[in-house]
Each structure stands twice: as C-alpha cells, then as structure tokens.
Motif scaffolding. Structure first.
Motif, PDB file in Angstrom:
ATOM      1  N   LEU A 154       0.884  -1.179   0.000  1.00 46.26           N
ATOM      2  CA  LEU A 154       0.000   0.000   0.000  1.00 46.26           C
ATOM      3  C   LEU A 154       0.915   1.220   0.000  1.00 46.26           C
ATOM      4  O   LEU A 154       1.746   1.382   0.900  1.00 46.26           O
ATOM      5  CB  LEU A 154      -0.878  -0.038   1.256  1.00 46.26           C
ATOM      6  CG  LEU A 154      -1.765   1.170   1.554  1.00 46.26           C
ATOM      7  CD1 LEU A 154      -2.730   1.470   0.404  1.00 46.26           C
ATOM      8  CD2 LEU A 154      -2.571   0.943   2.845  1.00 46.26           C
ATOM      9  N   PHE A 155       0.792   2.058  -1.042  1.00 44.95           N
ATOM     10  CA  PHE A 155       1.685   3.213  -1.206  1.00 44.95           C
ATOM     11  C   PHE A 155       0.926   4.487  -0.863  1.00 44.95           C
ATOM     12  O   PHE A 155      -0.086   4.808  -1.473  1.00 44.95           O
ATOM     13  CB  PHE A 155       2.216   3.271  -2.646  1.00 44.95           C
ATOM     14  CG  PHE A 155       3.342   4.238  -2.820  1.00 44.95           C
ATOM     15  CD1 PHE A 155       4.662   3.834  -2.660  1.00 44.95           C
ATOM     16  CD2 PHE A 155       3.089   5.574  -3.126  1.00 44.95           C
ATOM     17  CE1 PHE A 155       5.719   4.741  -2.808  1.00 44.95           C
ATOM     18  CE2 PHE A 155       4.130   6.489  -3.262  1.00 44.95           C
ATOM     19  CZ  PHE A 155       5.451   6.062  -3.109  1.00 44.95           C
ATOM     20  N   VAL A 156       1.460   5.247   0.101  1.00 38.01           N
ATOM     21  CA  VAL A 156       0.743   6.381   0.703  1.00 38.01           C
ATOM     22  C   VAL A 156       1.629   7.634   0.703  1.00 38.01           C
ATOM     23  O   VAL A 156       2.810   7.516   1.020  1.00 38.01           O
ATOM     24  CB  VAL A 156       0.425   6.004   2.177  1.00 38.01           C
ATOM     25  CG1 VAL A 156      -0.291   7.129   2.895  1.00 38.01           C
ATOM     26  CG2 VAL A 156      -0.415   4.720   2.245  1.00 38.01           C
ATOM     27  N   PRO A 157       1.151   8.880   0.514  1.00 36.56           N
ATOM     28  CA  PRO A 157      -0.163   9.239   0.010  1.00 36.56           C
ATOM     29  C   PRO A 157      -0.151   9.674  -1.456  1.00 36.56           C
ATOM     30  O   PRO A 157      -1.214  10.023  -1.958  1.00 36.56           O
ATOM     31  CB  PRO A 157      -0.532  10.443   0.895  1.00 36.56           C
ATOM     32  CG  PRO A 157       0.757  11.132   1.163  1.00 36.56           C
ATOM     33  CD  PRO A 157       1.830  10.047   1.114  1.00 36.56           C
ATOM     34  N   ASP A 158       1.010   9.676  -2.162  1.00 37.62           N
ATOM     35  CA  ASP A 158       1.033  10.280  -3.495  1.00 37.62           C
ATOM     36  C   ASP A 158       0.754   9.263  -4.599  1.00 37.62           C
ATOM     37  O   ASP A 158       1.602   8.443  -4.931  1.00 37.62           O
ATOM     38  CB  ASP A 158       2.391  10.963  -3.738  1.00 37.62           C
ATOM     39  CG  ASP A 158       2.400  11.748  -5.045  1.00 37.62           C
ATOM     40  OD1 ASP A 158       1.332  11.861  -5.677  1.00 37.62           O
ATOM     41  OD2 ASP A 158       3.472  12.237  -5.441  1.00 37.62           O
ATOM     42  N   LYS A 159      -0.438   9.364  -5.202  1.00 42.07           N
ATOM     43  CA  LYS A 159      -0.808   8.416  -6.271  1.00 42.07           C
ATOM     44  C   LYS A 159       0.113   8.560  -7.479  1.00 42.07           C
ATOM     45  O   LYS A 159       0.378   7.581  -8.189  1.00 42.07           O
ATOM     46  CB  LYS A 159      -2.270   8.617  -6.687  1.00 42.07           C
ATOM     47  CG  LYS A 159      -2.548   9.992  -7.260  1.00 42.07           C
ATOM     48  CD  LYS A 159      -3.987  10.173  -7.735  1.00 42.07           C
ATOM     49  CE  LYS A 159      -4.145  11.585  -8.294  1.00 42.07           C
ATOM     50  NZ  LYS A 159      -5.441  11.878  -8.820  1.00 42.07           N
TER      51      LYS A 159
END
Ligand code: 13P
Ligand code: SF4
Length: 315
Positions: A154-159
C-alpha cells in the motif's frame, strides 16, 4: 525584536543579523530546493527530502533552523531528537501530507491483505508511525525493490509517485488517492507547448507529476536528482524543468550559460514560500517554532525512517 521590525530590514541587514545569531545560538540552516533564492543563500546545506534527512542525522550543533515545510522539519527532529529543530513559520505545511490521517491508514490496512505500508516522507509523524517503511522521491524505486515480492504494497499518500514507482519496478501497488497541488497541475499540453517553444530542450519532471506527463518527458527525477542531471549532462544546453519555481530559479542562477525554462508558469508551492529571510532571523532569535513529537509516535515513526535510511544509505 518583533517580526514586524525584522520585516522592515533590508536583505543585507538580515544576512548580518542571521550570521551573528547563528553563532550565538549554535545553529545551522537546512534548506529545501523550493525556498526563495534569498533563503536558499542562507543554507549550510541545501537539497531534496532525502539529502536533508541524511544531513539532519549528522548535525552536531544544538539547533537546526529548517527552511522547508513541516514534515521535513519533523523528520529532522525524528532522526536527530537531541537537537532543537525550528520551523520559521508554523503554517508551512504540505497539503499532500494532510491527505492521509493515521486513522484512515489503520482502516485501509484492515481492508487489504496485510499489506506492507510504504509511506512517502511527505506525511505526518503520526502517519509514519502507522507505516512499515518510508521513501522519498529519490529512493522510492530502491525501497520498493527491497521489499518481498509475495506481499501486497500500500503506497501512501502520493498516487502519482506511486504509479511512477509501480511502472519502474513492475510491482502492482495499491495507491492512496493523494497528490501535490503544484505538480498535479502540469499537463500533457504543457509538454507539447514546451517542445514547440524549445525544440532542442530536454524535458525533466518531478515524479509527483501525473503519469501521462512523466510518460512524455525525457527524464524524471527528485529535485536534487535534477540538479545532478544538469551536472552530469554538461552537453545539454537547454532544459525544461517540470517542478516548483524555487528549483527553476536555483538552476537558472547556477547555470547562466544554459537555457532553463519552467514547464509551466506559476508552479509555486505557497507553503514553501511562507518562509522568508525576516522570519528565519526572527525564528532564530526567538527560538520559534520548535518542532516536538510525542514519544510514543516518535519511536514508531523513527523506525519507518530508519528502515528507509538502512536501504538507501546514510551518505
Ligand atoms: P524532493 O524530495 O524531490 O525535493 O521533493 C519534495 C517535495 O515536496 C516535492 O514536492
Ligand atoms: Fe507538498 Fe507539493 Fe509543496 Fe512539495 S510542492 S511541499 S508536495 S505541496
């Protein structure tokens, strides 16, 4: 002396005051590449988020005046907790960092299958404390490549940074829907216009830009990565720079013989620009605004940052 009095002084007077105060207070200035040029000139060390975090670890004197935004000063405090860290304007936050809260991240962890949470340093200490490892724009690919391939991420917060890293590593990432209001505004049309106006120029953009913009650029790099690219490619005489104006100004000043063009006008991070010479002087004299992190949060957040430095090096 009050801030109003400092604001009436000339830049020369402020530099003199700051230099005297620095000695009296045993302080150094860590400065991000997006600061206005007069503030950049104060720097004992200037760089991107990773370089500044690495520099903070090594500071020996008592006080760090951090000219950047809140999460950067907070990371310096986490990594060198014995030092006093000052942020000259307490309103200098990063809106992207506010796009994820610890509670929302805890909920998301439950929704997925025990993912590894990789958190961009553009986040609060409280969010870092809910994360497994941090990354910056310059080491995100390296960090993702260091993780076991059988786990969800899960990569947070920059899409946008997340989708860039997914492409570079071939890993499927769950992306948080955050973004930077400065970089997210760059468009494909900006690239088309820049290529028409400067046909020979190399286009380099920050990985916080939308995927379709990065796709059409020649290179993507962190802010210090851009500084480095210009040094490494001395043969390239014209560059279009897709990031915040502070770095465009720095590159223009350092490379007067080259054509340095912004990808779009008004790519300004208002938060970075809250720091001024007058506020820096006032902050140092009055020891404002001191960054503190509650112990419980700090211990866990530090771990996520330390894990990042273990992978990408302490320099
Ligand atoms: P860098 O780490 O590349 O300097 O980026 C920080 C940032 O806030 C970009 O918007
Ligand atoms: Fe945050 Fe964007 Fe400003 Fe960087 S440029 S500090 S990501 S708002």
């Amino acid at each position: 002396m009050t801030l109003e009095k400092y604001q009436r002084l000339s830049d020369d007077e402020l530099y003199k005051k700051i230099s005297r105060l620095k000695e009296e207070r045993d302080a150094v200035f860590l400065v991000h590449n997006y600061q206005v040029l007069p503030v950049q000139r104060l720097a004992d060390f200037i760089g991107d988020s990773l370089a500044l975090a690495q520099a903070a670890v090594k500071v020996q004197v008592g006080t760090i005046v951090f000219c950047g935004v809140h999460f950067m000063a907070e990371s310096a405090k986490l990594l060198n907790p014995g030092k006093q860290v000052l942020l000259p304007d307490r309103g200098a936050g990063c809106p992207m960092a506010d796009m994820v809260t610890p509670e929302a991240l805890r909920q998301a962890r439950k929704r997925y299958n025990n993912p590894i949470v990789v958190t961009y340093v553009n986040s609060s200490a409280a969010v870092k404390a809910e994360s497994d490892i941090c990354c910056t724009s310059s080491n995100a690919v390296e960090i993702i490549n260091s993780l076991p391939s059988d786990r969800e991420i899960l990569f947070v917060p920059d899409k946008n940074l997340g989708s860039y890293v997914a492409k570079m590593t071939g890993r499927k990432l769950i992306l948080w829907p955050g973004y930077c209001y400065v970089h997210n505004r760059f468009t494909v049309q900006d690239i088309i216009n820049a290529r028409e106006e400067h046909p020979g120029a190399t286009v380099i953009v920050h990985p916080e830009c939308p995927p379709e913009v990065i796709e059409r650029a020649d290179m993507a790099a962190s802010t210090s990565g851009m500084v480095q690219a210009l040094k490494e490619h001395a043969e390239i005489s014209e560059w279009v720079i897709g990031t915040e104006d502070g770095l465009v100004e720095q590159l223009s000043a350092a490379n007067p013989q080259k054509g340095i063009y912004p990808l779009a006008v008004n790519a300004v991070c208002r938060n970075m620009k809250m720091i001024t010479l007058a506020k820096a002087a006032w902050a140092l004299e009055n020891q404002k605004y001191e960054i503190t992190v509650p112990d419980q949060v700090a211990t866990k957040a530090r771990l996520a940052l330390e894990r990042m430095l273990e992978v990408s090096g302490r320099k």
